[in-house]
Design a protein around this motif. Sequence first.
Motif, PDB file in Angstrom:
ATOM      1  N   CYS A 187     -27.943  23.929 -26.507  1.00 47.57           N
ATOM      2  CA  CYS A 187     -28.014  24.257 -27.938  1.00 47.57           C
ATOM      3  C   CYS A 187     -29.070  23.402 -28.637  1.00 47.57           C
ATOM      4  O   CYS A 187     -29.327  22.263 -28.246  1.00 47.57           O
ATOM      5  CB  CYS A 187     -26.650  24.063 -28.595  1.00 47.57           C
ATOM      6  SG  CYS A 187     -25.400  25.217 -27.991  1.00 47.57           S
ATOM      7  N   LEU A 188     -29.644  23.958 -29.690  1.00 50.48           N
ATOM      8  CA  LEU A 188     -30.731  23.316 -30.424  1.00 50.48           C
ATOM      9  C   LEU A 188     -30.205  22.260 -31.392  1.00 50.48           C
ATOM     10  O   LEU A 188     -29.331  22.545 -32.218  1.00 50.48           O
ATOM     11  CB  LEU A 188     -31.521  24.383 -31.202  1.00 50.48           C
ATOM     12  CG  LEU A 188     -32.671  23.900 -32.081  1.00 50.48           C
ATOM     13  CD1 LEU A 188     -33.798  23.321 -31.221  1.00 50.48           C
ATOM     14  CD2 LEU A 188     -33.199  25.050 -32.926  1.00 50.48           C
ATOM     15  N   LEU A 189     -30.750  21.047 -31.287  1.00 62.12           N
ATOM     16  CA  LEU A 189     -30.390  19.943 -32.173  1.00 62.12           C
ATOM     17  C   LEU A 189     -31.016  20.138 -33.548  1.00 62.12           C
ATOM     18  O   LEU A 189     -32.191  20.489 -33.659  1.00 62.12           O
ATOM     19  CB  LEU A 189     -30.881  18.610 -31.588  1.00 62.12           C
ATOM     20  CG  LEU A 189     -30.819  17.382 -32.500  1.00 62.12           C
ATOM     21  CD1 LEU A 189     -29.382  16.999 -32.804  1.00 62.12           C
ATOM     22  CD2 LEU A 189     -31.565  16.212 -31.850  1.00 62.12           C
ATOM     23  N   LEU A 202     -23.613  25.312 -37.127  1.00 67.86           N
ATOM     24  CA  LEU A 202     -23.786  24.109 -36.324  1.00 67.86           C
ATOM     25  C   LEU A 202     -22.442  23.457 -36.035  1.00 67.86           C
ATOM     26  O   LEU A 202     -21.540  23.475 -36.876  1.00 67.86           O
ATOM     27  CB  LEU A 202     -24.661  23.092 -37.064  1.00 67.86           C
ATOM     28  CG  LEU A 202     -26.007  23.587 -37.591  1.00 67.86           C
ATOM     29  CD1 LEU A 202     -26.694  22.492 -38.384  1.00 67.86           C
ATOM     30  CD2 LEU A 202     -26.900  24.044 -36.459  1.00 67.86           C
ATOM     31  N   CYS A 246     -25.170  26.810 -32.769  1.00 64.31           N
ATOM     32  CA  CYS A 246     -24.429  27.640 -31.815  1.00 64.31           C
ATOM     33  C   CYS A 246     -24.493  29.084 -32.316  1.00 64.31           C
ATOM     34  O   CYS A 246     -24.392  29.329 -33.510  1.00 64.31           O
ATOM     35  CB  CYS A 246     -22.974  27.185 -31.706  1.00 64.31           C
ATOM     36  SG  CYS A 246     -22.778  25.547 -31.013  1.00 64.31           S
ATOM     37  N   ARG A 297     -21.677  17.092 -31.956  1.00 63.23           N
ATOM     38  CA  ARG A 297     -21.471  16.469 -30.653  1.00 63.23           C
ATOM     39  C   ARG A 297     -21.448  14.960 -30.901  1.00 63.23           C
ATOM     40  O   ARG A 297     -22.381  14.416 -31.496  1.00 63.23           O
ATOM     41  CB  ARG A 297     -22.585  16.825 -29.677  1.00 63.23           C
ATOM     42  CG  ARG A 297     -22.293  16.309 -28.268  1.00 63.23           C
ATOM     43  CD  ARG A 297     -23.392  16.568 -27.266  1.00 63.23           C
ATOM     44  NE  ARG A 297     -23.828  17.946 -27.244  1.00 63.23           N
ATOM     45  CZ  ARG A 297     -25.069  18.307 -26.899  1.00 63.23           C
ATOM     46  NH1 ARG A 297     -25.975  17.403 -26.581  1.00 63.23           N
ATOM     47  NH2 ARG A 297     -25.408  19.581 -26.883  1.00 63.23           N
ATOM     48  N   SER A 351     -25.311  21.532 -23.882  1.00 61.12           N
ATOM     49  CA  SER A 351     -26.587  20.794 -23.932  1.00 61.12           C
ATOM     50  C   SER A 351     -27.774  21.720 -24.180  1.00 61.12           C
ATOM     51  O   SER A 351     -28.832  21.273 -24.623  1.00 61.12           O
ATOM     52  CB  SER A 351     -26.795  19.991 -22.648  1.00 61.12           C
ATOM     53  OG  SER A 351     -26.763  20.852 -21.534  1.00 61.12           O
ATOM     54  N   TYR A 391     -25.598  20.676 -33.640  1.00 60.24           N
ATOM     55  CA  TYR A 391     -26.384  21.601 -32.829  1.00 60.24           C
ATOM     56  C   TYR A 391     -26.050  23.037 -33.219  1.00 60.24           C
ATOM     57  O   TYR A 391     -24.903  23.363 -33.497  1.00 60.24           O
ATOM     58  CB  TYR A 391     -26.071  21.410 -31.344  1.00 60.24           C
ATOM     59  CG  TYR A 391     -26.460  20.052 -30.810  1.00 60.24           C
ATOM     60  CD1 TYR A 391     -27.632  19.883 -30.084  1.00 60.24           C
ATOM     61  CD2 TYR A 391     -25.662  18.934 -31.041  1.00 60.24           C
ATOM     62  CE1 TYR A 391     -27.998  18.638 -29.596  1.00 60.24           C
ATOM     63  CE2 TYR A 391     -26.025  17.689 -30.565  1.00 60.24           C
ATOM     64  CZ  TYR A 391     -27.197  17.540 -29.839  1.00 60.24           C
ATOM     65  OH  TYR A 391     -27.555  16.307 -29.375  1.00 60.24           O
ATOM     66  N   ASN A 445     -24.277  14.151 -33.855  1.00 60.66           N
ATOM     67  CA  ASN A 445     -25.382  15.059 -34.154  1.00 60.66           C
ATOM     68  C   ASN A 445     -24.861  16.488 -34.182  1.00 60.66           C
ATOM     69  O   ASN A 445     -23.868  16.807 -33.515  1.00 60.66           O
ATOM     70  CB  ASN A 445     -26.483  14.938 -33.093  1.00 60.66           C
ATOM     71  CG  ASN A 445     -27.178  13.603 -33.157  1.00 60.66           C
ATOM     72  OD1 ASN A 445     -27.690  13.208 -34.198  1.00 60.66           O
ATOM     73  ND2 ASN A 445     -27.186  12.881 -32.052  1.00 60.66           N
TER      74      ASN A 445
END
Length: 192
Positions: free
Chosen positions: A110-112, A73, A90, A76, A108, A88, A86
Amino acid sequence: MDKKILRKRLTEKRNALHADKNFITLCFNLQNNIINQELFKSAHTICTYAPTKSEIDVNLIAQTAWEQGKTVLYPRCSKTEKGLMNFYACESFSDLEEGAYAILEPKSSCLLFDENMLNFPDTLILVPALAYSDTGYRIGYGQGFYDRFLAKIPLAASMGITLSALISQEIIIDPWDKAVRYLATEKGIQKI
């Protein structure tokens, strides 16, 4: 001494280290210390960062984590909400693009991962700084991103990333500052 003056002095010191021909070797040794540590080997999730300016390079750690099938992760930072950061997921370096403060951050798409998904002992968070104290307190850039984030995930393993020359007894500690649980340098890893 106030934090502004200390930040300036420590930035100059880190920049000088970055310009030294041994900087790449020091970063490589630091990263190998982490990769060979049981804490890294047993981690399922690695929260890392994209180094900017004279920050310590941690790209080998991310690459190794991907090769080992770990979730990697990147943060951002919000431009509108002060101190909000937060993380995300990758899947490679190509998932990063220039974002806030001219720092590479996740696209944007990418999964939070919210704090509830990261507040586990098998999450390892690599925490950058200008410098650290030997008790795990850091001086960063003054926005408080990591202090706020670490306060939300007390079960995760936080690891300060620095060089031994950047461990300082002059770090000013405020009540809201959060110490990391481990300190990694080119010389080894210390539990705080």
